[in-house]
Design a protein around this motif. Sequence first.
Motif, PDB file in Angstrom:
ATOM      1  N   GLY A  43       0.777  -1.224   0.000  1.00 18.90           N
ATOM      2  CA  GLY A  43       0.000   0.000   0.000  1.00 18.90           C
ATOM      3  C   GLY A  43       0.802   1.264   0.000  1.00 18.90           C
ATOM      4  O   GLY A  43       1.917   1.337   0.524  1.00 18.90           O
ATOM      5  N   GLY A  59       0.517  -5.625   6.182  1.00 16.67           N
ATOM      6  CA  GLY A  59       0.620  -4.368   5.442  1.00 16.67           C
ATOM      7  C   GLY A  59       2.070  -4.120   5.054  1.00 16.67           C
ATOM      8  O   GLY A  59       2.955  -4.175   5.896  1.00 16.67           O
ATOM      9  N   VAL A  60       2.316  -3.883   3.795  1.00 13.28           N
ATOM     10  CA  VAL A  60       3.670  -3.618   3.303  1.00 13.28           C
ATOM     11  C   VAL A  60       3.674  -2.237   2.659  1.00 13.28           C
ATOM     12  O   VAL A  60       3.012  -2.018   1.644  1.00 13.28           O
ATOM     13  N   LEU A  61       4.410  -1.323   3.270  1.00  9.79           N
ATOM     14  CA  LEU A  61       4.424   0.051   2.752  1.00  9.79           C
ATOM     15  C   LEU A  61       5.323   0.150   1.529  1.00  9.79           C
ATOM     16  O   LEU A  61       6.466  -0.311   1.531  1.00  9.79           O
ATOM     17  N   CYS A  62       4.801   0.759   0.488  1.00  2.82           N
ATOM     18  CA  CYS A  62       5.558   1.007  -0.733  1.00  2.82           C
ATOM     19  C   CYS A  62       5.590   2.517  -0.951  1.00  2.82           C
ATOM     20  O   CYS A  62       4.606   3.204  -0.698  1.00  2.82           O
ATOM     21  N   LEU A  63       6.705   3.024  -1.440  1.00  2.00           N
ATOM     22  CA  LEU A  63       6.866   4.480  -1.519  1.00  2.00           C
ATOM     23  C   LEU A  63       6.406   5.058  -2.852  1.00  2.00           C
ATOM     24  O   LEU A  63       6.640   6.229  -3.134  1.00  2.00           O
ATOM     25  N   LEU A 105      12.410   2.703  -8.634  1.00  2.00           N
ATOM     26  CA  LEU A 105      13.551   2.506  -7.748  1.00  2.00           C
ATOM     27  C   LEU A 105      13.180   2.389  -6.269  1.00  2.00           C
ATOM     28  O   LEU A 105      13.832   1.641  -5.526  1.00  2.00           O
ATOM     29  N   PRO A 106      12.154   3.117  -5.771  1.00  2.00           N
ATOM     30  CA  PRO A 106      11.834   3.003  -4.342  1.00  2.00           C
ATOM     31  C   PRO A 106      11.446   1.586  -3.906  1.00  2.00           C
ATOM     32  O   PRO A 106      11.332   1.346  -2.704  1.00  2.00           O
ATOM     33  N   TRP A 133      13.729   0.310  -1.233  1.00  2.00           N
ATOM     34  CA  TRP A 133      13.486   0.644   0.175  1.00  2.00           C
ATOM     35  C   TRP A 133      12.586  -0.399   0.823  1.00  2.00           C
ATOM     36  O   TRP A 133      12.818  -0.838   1.956  1.00  2.00           O
ATOM     37  N   ALA A 193      14.482  -3.429   1.620  1.00  2.00           N
ATOM     38  CA  ALA A 193      15.284  -3.268   2.836  1.00  2.00           C
ATOM     39  C   ALA A 193      14.406  -3.340   4.072  1.00  2.00           C
ATOM     40  O   ALA A 193      14.717  -4.054   5.032  1.00  2.00           O
ATOM     41  N   ARG A 194      13.287  -2.613   4.052  1.00  2.00           N
ATOM     42  CA  ARG A 194      12.440  -2.599   5.241  1.00  2.00           C
ATOM     43  C   ARG A 194      11.939  -3.996   5.592  1.00  2.00           C
ATOM     44  O   ARG A 194      11.883  -4.373   6.761  1.00  2.00           O
ATOM     45  N   GLU A 195      11.557  -4.750   4.575  1.00  2.00           N
ATOM     46  CA  GLU A 195      10.973  -6.075   4.819  1.00  2.00           C
ATOM     47  C   GLU A 195      12.033  -7.181   4.868  1.00  2.00           C
ATOM     48  O   GLU A 195      11.681  -8.352   4.958  1.00  2.00           O
ATOM     49  N   THR A 252      22.308   2.343  -1.802  1.00  2.00           N
ATOM     50  CA  THR A 252      22.731   2.661  -0.438  1.00  2.00           C
ATOM     51  C   THR A 252      21.789   3.676   0.196  1.00  2.00           C
ATOM     52  O   THR A 252      21.440   3.575   1.372  1.00  2.00           O
ATOM     53  N   GLY A 253      21.356   4.645  -0.600  1.00  2.00           N
ATOM     54  CA  GLY A 253      20.445   5.673  -0.096  1.00  2.00           C
ATOM     55  C   GLY A 253      19.107   5.119   0.345  1.00  2.00           C
ATOM     56  O   GLY A 253      18.376   5.761   1.098  1.00  2.00           O
ATOM     57  N   MET A 254      18.772   3.912  -0.148  1.00  2.00           N
ATOM     58  CA  MET A 254      17.511   3.287   0.272  1.00  2.00           C
ATOM     59  C   MET A 254      17.727   2.126   1.220  1.00  2.00           C
ATOM     60  O   MET A 254      16.801   1.355   1.490  1.00  2.00           O
ATOM     61  N   TYR A 298       5.124  10.039   6.632  1.00  2.00           N
ATOM     62  CA  TYR A 298       4.029  10.711   5.937  1.00  2.00           C
ATOM     63  C   TYR A 298       3.281  11.506   7.015  1.00  2.00           C
ATOM     64  O   TYR A 298       2.228  11.086   7.506  1.00  2.00           O
ATOM     65  N   MET A 313       2.655   1.863   8.509  1.00  2.00           N
ATOM     66  CA  MET A 313       2.275   2.261   7.155  1.00  2.00           C
ATOM     67  C   MET A 313       2.468   3.763   6.922  1.00  2.00           C
ATOM     68  O   MET A 313       2.300   4.238   5.795  1.00  2.00           O
ATOM     69  N   ASN A 360      13.460   3.297   9.171  1.00  2.00           N
ATOM     70  CA  ASN A 360      13.668   1.836   9.141  1.00  2.00           C
ATOM     71  C   ASN A 360      13.452   1.255   7.768  1.00  2.00           C
ATOM     72  O   ASN A 360      12.465   0.555   7.546  1.00  2.00           O
ATOM     73  N   PRO A 361      14.375   1.428   6.847  1.00  2.00           N
ATOM     74  CA  PRO A 361      15.584   2.235   7.001  1.00  2.00           C
ATOM     75  C   PRO A 361      15.308   3.707   6.699  1.00  2.00           C
ATOM     76  O   PRO A 361      14.378   4.029   5.973  1.00  2.00           O
ATOM     77  N   LEU A 388      15.866   7.025   4.750  1.00  2.00           N
ATOM     78  CA  LEU A 388      16.318   7.387   3.406  1.00  2.00           C
ATOM     79  C   LEU A 388      17.486   8.356   3.521  1.00  2.00           C
ATOM     80  O   LEU A 388      17.444   9.293   4.316  1.00  2.00           O
ATOM     81  N   ASP A 389      18.509   8.107   2.727  1.00  2.00           N
ATOM     82  CA  ASP A 389      19.687   8.980   2.718  1.00  2.00           C
ATOM     83  C   ASP A 389      19.656   9.779   1.410  1.00  2.00           C
ATOM     84  O   ASP A 389      20.082   9.309   0.354  1.00  2.00           O
ATOM     85  N   ALA A 426      22.943  10.452  -0.521  1.00  2.00           N
ATOM     86  CA  ALA A 426      23.359   9.362  -1.413  1.00  2.00           C
ATOM     87  C   ALA A 426      22.485   9.311  -2.662  1.00  2.00           C
ATOM     88  O   ALA A 426      22.978   9.116  -3.777  1.00  2.00           O
ATOM     89  N   LEU A 427      21.189   9.498  -2.489  1.00  2.00           N
ATOM     90  CA  LEU A 427      20.285   9.418  -3.636  1.00  2.00           C
ATOM     91  C   LEU A 427      20.587  10.507  -4.660  1.00  2.00           C
ATOM     92  O   LEU A 427      20.617  10.257  -5.871  1.00  2.00           O
TER      93      LEU A 427
END
Lengths: 535, 535
Positions: A24, A45-49, A439-440, A443, A446-448, A499-501, B462, B484, B489-490, B492-493, B496-497
């Motif tokens: 979401g 729930g899996v957060l997507c950016l 690209l997000p 992230w 990484a989170r999951e 790395t930034g993500m 958010y 959500m 976590n993580p 965002l940098d 780097a981006l």
Amino acid sequence: MSDLNGAHALVRTLVASGVEVCFGNPGTSEMHFVAALDTLPAMRGVLCLHEGVATGAADGYGRMAGRPAAALLHLGPGLANGIANLHNARRAHSPVLAIVGDHATDHQQLDSPLQSDIDALARSVSSWVRRSGSADDLGPDAAAAVAATMGVSRDAPDLDAGDLDAPDRTGTSGSVATLIVPADASWSPGARPADPVPAPVPAAIGADAFRTVAAVLRSGEPAALVLDGAALSEAGLRAADRIARATGTRLFCPTWPARWRRGAGIPAVEPFAYRGEDVVGQLRDVRHLILAGARPPVTSFGYPGRSGALTPPGARVHRMGADIIATLTRLAAIVAPDIAPVPATLARPAMPTGPLTNRTWAEVVGALLPENAIVCDESITAGMGTLPAATAGAPAHDLLGLTGLAIGQGLPLAVGAAIARPERPVICLEADGSAMYTLPALWTQAREHLDITTIILNNRSYAILRAELERVGAATTGGASARMLDLSNPNLDFVALATGMGVPATKATTAEELSTHLAAALATPGPHLIEAVLG
Amino acid sequence: MSDLNGAHALVRTLVASGVEVCFGNPGTSEMHFVAALDTLPAMRGVLCLHEGVATGAADGYGRMAGRPAAALLHLGPGLANGIANLHNARRAHSPVLAIVGDHATDHQQLDSPLQSDIDALARSVSSWVRRSGSADDLGPDAAAAVAATMGVSRDAPDLDAGDLDAPDRTGTSGSVATLIVPADASWSPGARPADPVPAPVPAAIGADAFRTVAAVLRSGEPAALVLDGAALSEAGLRAADRIARATGTRLFCPTWPARWRRGAGIPAVEPFAYRGEDVVGQLRDVRHLILAGARPPVTSFGYPGRSGALTPPGARVHRMGADIIATLTRLAAIVAPDIAPVPATLARPAMPTGPLTNRTWAEVVGALLPENAIVCDESITAGMGTLPAATAGAPAHDLLGLTGLAIGQGLPLAVGAAIARPERPVICLEADGSAMYTLPALWTQAREHLDITTIILNNRSYAILRAELERVGAATTGGASARMLDLSNPNLDFVALATGMGVPATKATTAEELSTHLAAALATPGPHLIEAVLG
């Protein structure tokens, strides 16, 4: 009156119907859905950016789980952001449930800033669209929506809806269903969860059609059997291979199928080439084209003075019924009763050395691909001529292709595949230009803590467009046009981007480096990214 | 027969009609358009790595140039990727021309991988949609499309189309037009460029309506004048300020207008608060709401038990004609013949010290904002309570707001604004969550050496949704729902981006650091990014 609000009834119905993951990117209109997650731990729930990540992940989940995840989207613009990957899901016949929050009913008349035509956007990409009228409707509508994702889509008259209970159901055959949920339907009380609705049962092939196909196969006339969907599962491939060996029928599959079981232990099938003129060669002399869960072959684009239809002139086209594995198995029993399938043998390429090219990177992957991997392939030009051969004798794996050619599929697809199958390694082969679309997704990987190894194939260009520019006969003199297809100046640094993500990343410019980095990434749980700079 | 193909006729017509920039993410269907760029250096092609960047850049260009750029998009999925920022452009009344390539006409029947309903997607966000039938049509269709972008949109019955020839036309009043171009129309010969089509002339206010508004203003009854579009130009604001001073009428503008001229030397106007209950307070006792290029005020979202309409009960609503500056000027001449406008005086905030908060970062910007800057504001919660006050006395600048609330506008908008006005510094104030939507805009900033300073307001959440979750009455217990809305976590940098896309970047956690980095960025040409970590 029930003390559940609509959002709770919605989420409970989804869970009861087997939907356990929600990718979401919610907004204000979806806050009650989000709040309901607190009381229903069975829904992850899996957060997507970005919504393109959410819908692509739902596609990957659908392809690998054989049942839908939900993609929770915010109003028309959120849905629009997710449409490209819903388009890929539609073409893949993935079961995907899009849940789109709308303004509260009495707010929709006010022309507020986010007002837009959600229904029109949804219809453009969904086989099934419904707008819930009230909290009462949400339970029944949710159950109907889940069933709709498992139905045969309007685009696939001959696809198999499969066995929903099979733990390792292979071959996708669902469709995109979109449920539009006004905020007041979510927040109003008095709602009740609904019981699951059975998914439609796929139609068996008709007796006449079956006899015709069987007669064609026994006639000795040159025939090609085109496999897609469930026909590319191990069961489908074993039956098809027996038919091919008994009758001389040739086996093909699309260039980039939704899900293709292949490698050592699995009978092989030849993918159609990307270029239409090469497919014409592949199908030369074919008199019968038998479509097993597949569309008729066409070129991806039109070219001046050429037809895009690739069915050989004069060939007859035969379509199988929706229950493809059963049909192939019955046909094999008739035309190949004593013939056993011949699976591919384990035969990895030798580990290459030297600069990374389209050939050497694919050979490194073929040399190291782990057992039972899920390979999300959006390598496009970097892999189209090399990856299938380099991995044909690798340990058995599933290859998930770019079904709708809407780029930006790979990274999100890997997210969904890894969540559907946490026990299997996921390898994402991703072209540079396509990677920039979603690209997000890194992230979320990484989170999951998803076990995904991404290899960015960085040729610093939209290489496919350089080829297409010439093929469509566009006369260029360099300069301005070249600049529109070139991704250098500045070069993208995917190590920095990953790395930034929060995804550990390395860079490889030689086969030796790629081999070292890939082996290390595969040996270490969690997401990793390797930027493979192609010379 | 002309030896021009359709694509050449299209691009030549665009140039003749004043379209000089094309933000594009082309695909195979647009290769002839791309090739035509080689022969027409008057059309600048700007490569964007996602269609959301292309459409957002076209919006920023339209807002600042007062005439359209083209956004070149690839088939339905490419258009879909660009819809969110076309939605923002539509709400901003920006002149934007979307050019969407389609398959060749005879290829559209083949259900090839990228086939989708382009027309339905286009209609959802465009005031004008046309599909060219052949190469012959492309010249005339392109000329009509450009004129359509300068017309008054279907959504804005009272907006001003302005003076197209004015070099510094302010206030946007166009609309989104979409031209769908089949590939064969592009590649076929025999096409001819077309002459420009005059844009429609905005309607003057009717005599009766004018008399009514004038009488209201002279009546002494409490009135509010809501300014948007061209009314927020310096000329509009000077006239409105005279009216306000003479009659006691209060002046308001939307929370996030498309383009708002403000700062030292410009008369001030009060933006509506984001929260509806605060707008109710702002409009308390108002008996007449006079809309000058503005929509009636409404809340962004609906909330349980509250109305989203913010026009005070019993107040009468008056709409001005389309030619707003002329109308305001005529009204001022009648109701305020001897009154001069009172512009804001130069009064920067003192440079703050200590941790970065929503207040201190905005004060740093107010303290350092250069003369005649273009500020692209997508700071959302980080700036909504602080930025307007902190910059009210800064040197005169244009503030471009998030008109359609579809996030991911800011970074692309800055690209377009900087290309439209290369002589002016561009400052982009960008929330972390929103930045992730269209991050590849940074690459285009680097490639085109644009003088843009981006400040990422990183509150690692958010934040607006945390507030909305409570406001819609959603009962949460933390855990799943909190996850959500959280962007840590993580973490965002963004340094780097940005580095990964070729934009030099620094990080600030205190006002002192932000001040140092911002001053340095403003003093150095080219793009820079500062990640401001909010405590």
